[in-house]
Scaffold this motif. Structure first.
Motif, PDB file in Angstrom:
ATOM      1  N   LYS A  27      59.268  61.366  -9.139  1.00 57.55           N
ATOM      2  CA  LYS A  27      59.924  61.305  -7.834  1.00 57.55           C
ATOM      3  C   LYS A  27      61.122  60.359  -7.858  1.00 57.55           C
ATOM      4  O   LYS A  27      62.161  60.626  -7.246  1.00 57.55           O
ATOM      5  CB  LYS A  27      58.925  60.881  -6.759  1.00 57.55           C
ATOM      6  CG  LYS A  27      57.877  61.949  -6.455  1.00 57.55           C
ATOM      7  CD  LYS A  27      56.824  61.444  -5.488  1.00 57.55           C
ATOM      8  CE  LYS A  27      55.747  62.506  -5.257  1.00 57.55           C
ATOM      9  NZ  LYS A  27      54.662  62.013  -4.391  1.00 57.55           N
ATOM     10  N   LYS A  42      60.044  60.242   0.830  1.00 58.65           N
ATOM     11  CA  LYS A  42      58.899  60.141  -0.076  1.00 58.65           C
ATOM     12  C   LYS A  42      59.339  59.656  -1.448  1.00 58.65           C
ATOM     13  O   LYS A  42      58.640  58.883  -2.100  1.00 58.65           O
ATOM     14  CB  LYS A  42      58.190  61.489  -0.174  1.00 58.65           C
ATOM     15  CG  LYS A  42      57.513  61.926   1.122  1.00 58.65           C
ATOM     16  CD  LYS A  42      56.924  63.329   0.996  1.00 58.65           C
ATOM     17  CE  LYS A  42      56.289  63.757   2.319  1.00 58.65           C
ATOM     18  NZ  LYS A  42      55.759  65.153   2.250  1.00 58.65           N
ATOM     19  N   TRP A  43      60.509  60.114  -1.890  1.00 62.46           N
ATOM     20  CA  TRP A  43      61.036  59.625  -3.168  1.00 62.46           C
ATOM     21  C   TRP A  43      61.305  58.121  -3.087  1.00 62.46           C
ATOM     22  O   TRP A  43      61.038  57.384  -4.039  1.00 62.46           O
ATOM     23  CB  TRP A  43      62.332  60.362  -3.511  1.00 62.46           C
ATOM     24  CG  TRP A  43      62.158  61.817  -3.796  1.00 62.46           C
ATOM     25  CD1 TRP A  43      60.984  62.491  -4.027  1.00 62.46           C
ATOM     26  CD2 TRP A  43      63.195  62.806  -3.889  1.00 62.46           C
ATOM     27  NE1 TRP A  43      61.214  63.815  -4.251  1.00 62.46           N
ATOM     28  CE2 TRP A  43      62.561  64.048  -4.178  1.00 62.46           C
ATOM     29  CE3 TRP A  43      64.569  62.766  -3.769  1.00 62.46           C
ATOM     30  CZ2 TRP A  43      63.281  65.226  -4.337  1.00 62.46           C
ATOM     31  CZ3 TRP A  43      65.292  63.929  -3.921  1.00 62.46           C
ATOM     32  CH2 TRP A  43      64.654  65.150  -4.202  1.00 62.46           C
ATOM     33  N   VAL A  62      50.813  57.221 -13.752  1.00 64.77           N
ATOM     34  CA  VAL A  62      51.743  57.119 -12.613  1.00 64.77           C
ATOM     35  C   VAL A  62      52.944  58.042 -12.820  1.00 64.77           C
ATOM     36  O   VAL A  62      54.040  57.763 -12.340  1.00 64.77           O
ATOM     37  CB  VAL A  62      52.213  55.654 -12.408  1.00 64.77           C
ATOM     38  CG1 VAL A  62      51.076  54.775 -11.934  1.00 64.77           C
ATOM     39  CG2 VAL A  62      52.830  55.092 -13.688  1.00 64.77           C
ATOM     40  N   HIS A 112      59.797  55.904  -1.188  1.00 69.65           N
ATOM     41  CA  HIS A 112      58.523  55.181  -1.204  1.00 69.65           C
ATOM     42  C   HIS A 112      57.919  55.146  -2.611  1.00 69.65           C
ATOM     43  O   HIS A 112      57.294  54.151  -2.994  1.00 69.65           O
ATOM     44  CB  HIS A 112      57.560  55.815  -0.213  1.00 69.65           C
ATOM     45  CG  HIS A 112      57.885  55.491   1.212  1.00 69.65           C
ATOM     46  ND1 HIS A 112      57.264  56.091   2.280  1.00 69.65           N
ATOM     47  CD2 HIS A 112      58.764  54.627   1.750  1.00 69.65           C
ATOM     48  CE1 HIS A 112      57.752  55.608   3.402  1.00 69.65           C
ATOM     49  NE2 HIS A 112      58.664  54.721   3.104  1.00 69.65           N
ATOM     50  N   SER A 113      58.105  56.206  -3.379  1.00 68.53           N
ATOM     51  CA  SER A 113      57.637  56.193  -4.755  1.00 68.53           C
ATOM     52  C   SER A 113      58.370  55.136  -5.569  1.00 68.53           C
ATOM     53  O   SER A 113      57.774  54.451  -6.414  1.00 68.53           O
ATOM     54  CB  SER A 113      57.832  57.572  -5.396  1.00 68.53           C
ATOM     55  OG  SER A 113      56.985  58.531  -4.800  1.00 68.53           O
ATOM     56  N   SER A 123      53.712  60.862 -11.522  1.00 74.40           N
ATOM     57  CA  SER A 123      54.300  61.421 -10.297  1.00 74.40           C
ATOM     58  C   SER A 123      55.289  60.460  -9.665  1.00 74.40           C
ATOM     59  O   SER A 123      56.319  60.875  -9.118  1.00 74.40           O
ATOM     60  CB  SER A 123      53.200  61.785  -9.300  1.00 74.40           C
ATOM     61  OG  SER A 123      52.500  60.634  -8.870  1.00 74.40           O
ATOM     62  N   PHE A 124      54.999  59.146  -9.741  1.00 76.81           N
ATOM     63  CA  PHE A 124      55.927  58.154  -9.204  1.00 76.81           C
ATOM     64  C   PHE A 124      57.247  58.187  -9.962  1.00 76.81           C
ATOM     65  O   PHE A 124      58.334  58.158  -9.363  1.00 76.81           O
ATOM     66  CB  PHE A 124      55.326  56.752  -9.280  1.00 76.81           C
ATOM     67  CG  PHE A 124      54.234  56.498  -8.282  1.00 76.81           C
ATOM     68  CD1 PHE A 124      54.363  56.912  -6.973  1.00 76.81           C
ATOM     69  CD2 PHE A 124      53.082  55.837  -8.654  1.00 76.81           C
ATOM     70  CE1 PHE A 124      53.367  56.688  -6.047  1.00 76.81           C
ATOM     71  CE2 PHE A 124      52.066  55.594  -7.733  1.00 76.81           C
ATOM     72  CZ  PHE A 124      52.218  56.027  -6.429  1.00 76.81           C
TER      73      PHE A 124
END
Length: 519
Positions: A250, A216-217, A244, A219-220, A246-247
């Motif tokens: 991560k 997931k990290w 953004v 993909h961010s 959260s992106f």
């Protein structure tokens, strides 16, 4: 003294009248049109009207992940060069592409410099001297000879781990014989585990453990790269701290993980005895990397940056190539049968096929991979600046200050270059090195993909082992089957989207297959 502000206010109100605004917009549009058709240096380059006037025509395709469709439409209509935006041309001709990619004179354009999420690295840097130094330092790391030392780890994290997952799925299925699996998810996690194991110096098993936090990290990080490249506004404080955030959080966690891996490895090295061997992986190769000219090694932060970009570039691109190859073969069952027959004629079911064995013994499988790379390239474009003095491309002079984009999609599917250009036809690559050289999915020239050898090692060995050990079948409820064809009689492929790589638009729905063990 008050008459001047009153006059200005009245003039402003007059200008903002709807009719005046409309007249101003019409005048502006007319000027843009006249300039594009009669004064622009690109006026003689083929292309449609809207891209000549505004960049929004392309932007609307890009933000929806449909840029390959934009390229194919215009390439088919206008040929090897056409206008993409008022200041950019698309290049879809192999010879012109080789000229551009064969020299550092055509610098990477601002889309790369827009991406500021970590220290400059070999892939994203626009500085040719930094790129040259990194290639001298890291070149031996990605050689076939060095990667073969890592092949046991690649096979453990790759095909062997996939076998464990699919065998378990089969055993836990309703009949104990057939499992319904998402090959997109499984191959993506597997590819991540391979590169993660080699780059972090520790065993990663997200495929079988179910722990997808690091994925997931990753993909961010991909989303940040995409957003920063098409909308630099994302880098502003407002976006970073609120929209953004959260992106970025991560990505920071991912970057910290890589930094800890480098620190841990250097601590391990400091305690090794003279007769002890160093680990054999990409992380160690990067730490040991030295420029043979200057004798300079990378700093810890530079090793982190190169490890991060290797993991990013080496996971999604490799897994999506395997996904598209499987999908294309399932849509063409006669080719799928031919690949299976080729593999099983050489290898027993339980034999783990190495890269060298696949490369030597399975020419048709290799041809199918090339055709997948050609027809659905996972990377689609390479934007460049026109160098000082301008350049003549496809018979048109493009002045300095303008841009060009080498379109991988355009070159790989150009109807002027490829017979049956939109058809899956692997035979075109059997014993044809010339065709293989003009497939641009891994780029070419001075900035060819540094991870090309690793990607081929993963793709060929994984697909060979899958087709040797398992039977794959399209589920009855699938929306895409060989019988569902377009107006040209070709199977309709699952819809795709482009973020940083070209991937299935609905992988959970469309990348599902029934798996049984080979008898």
């Amino acid at each position: 003294m008050t008459s001047v502000p009153v006059f200005l206010a009245g003039a402003l109100r007059e200008l903002l009248q709807p009719l005046n605004i409309l007249c101003g917009l019409v005048a502006y549009f007319c000027w843009k049109l006249i300039y594009a058709l009669y004064f622009s240096p690109l006026r003689n380059v083929p292309g449609s009207i809207w891209p000549r006037i505004t960049s929004l025509a392309l932007f609307f395709y890009e933000v929806r992940g449909l840029e390959p469709e934009f390229i194919k439409f215009h390439n088919k209509k206008y040929g090897g060069i056409f206008v993409m935006t008022p200041s950019r041309v698309a290049i879809c001709d192999p010879e012109d592409s080789q000229i551009i990619l064969g020299t550092h004179a055509f610098l990477k354009d601002k889309r790369y410099s827009n991406i500021e999420i970590m220290e400059p690295n070999m892939f994203l840097t626009v500085d040719p001297e930094l790129n040259k130094q990194r290639r001298r330092q890291m070149g031996p790391s990605m050689s076939v000879a060095n990667l073969k030392l890592m092949e046991p780890a690649i096979l453990e994290a790759g095909p062997k781990q996939l076998f464990n997952k699919w065998d378990r799925d089969i055993e836990q299925s309703a009949d104990g014989l057939t499992a319904r699996v998402s090959y997109y998810n499984d191959l993506m996690l597997m590819a991540f585990d391979i590169v993660g194991s080699l780059g972090f110096g520790q065993t990663h098993r997200s495929l079988t453990s179910g722990d997808t936090q690091i994925v997931k990290w990753v993909h961010s990080a991909f989303m940040l790269i995409f957003l920063q490249s098409v909308m630099p506004l994302v880098k502003t404080t407002l976006f970073r701290q609120f929209i953004v955030k959260s992106f970025y959080d991560k990505f920071d966690a991912f970057h910290t993980l890589c930094a800890k891996a480098v620190s841990k490895r250097k601590k391990l090295l400091s305690g090794l005895q003279p007769n002890e061997n160093k680990p054999k992986d990409i992380l160690q190769s990067y730490i040991d990397a030295e420029d043979p000219e200057s004798r300079i090694r990378m700093t810890s932060s530079q090793v982190v940056a190169e490890t991060v970009i290797s993991l990013l570039a080496g996971s999604d691109t490799t897994s999506n190539t395997m996904v598209w190859t499987i999908h294309l073969l399932l849509m063409h069952p006669h080719y799928y049968s031919r690949v299976v027959e080729e593999v099983r004629a050489v290898f027993d079911r339980d034999h783990i096929i190495s890269y060298s064995e696949a490369k030597t013994s399975l020419p048709f499988l290799e041809a199918c991979i090339y055709e997948s790379l050609r027809l659905v390239p996972v990377a689609t474009k390479m934007p460049r600046f026109i160098p000082p003095g301008g350049a003549t491309l496809h018979g048109h002079f493009i002045p300095e200050g303008y841009n060009c984009t080498v379109s991988i999609t355009g070159v790989n599917t150009n109807p002027e270059v490829w017979e049956r250009s939109y058809e899956f036809y692997p035979e075109r690559f059997l014993d044809n090195k010339a065709n293989r050289r003009i497939v641009l999915t891994f780029s070419a020239g001075v900035r060819v993909c540094p991870g090309k050898n690793l990607a081929w090692m993963e793709i060929q060995s994984t697909l060979a082992n899958i087709f040797n050990r398992y039977n794959l079948e399209i589920p009855a409820d699938s929306l895409f089957t060989p019988d569902r064809v377009d107006n040209n009689g070709l199977p309709i492929l699952m819809p795709r989207k482009l973020v940083t790589t070209c991937m299935s638009k609905f992988p959970e729905r469309d990348c599902v297959v029934l798996v049984t063990r080979r008898v």
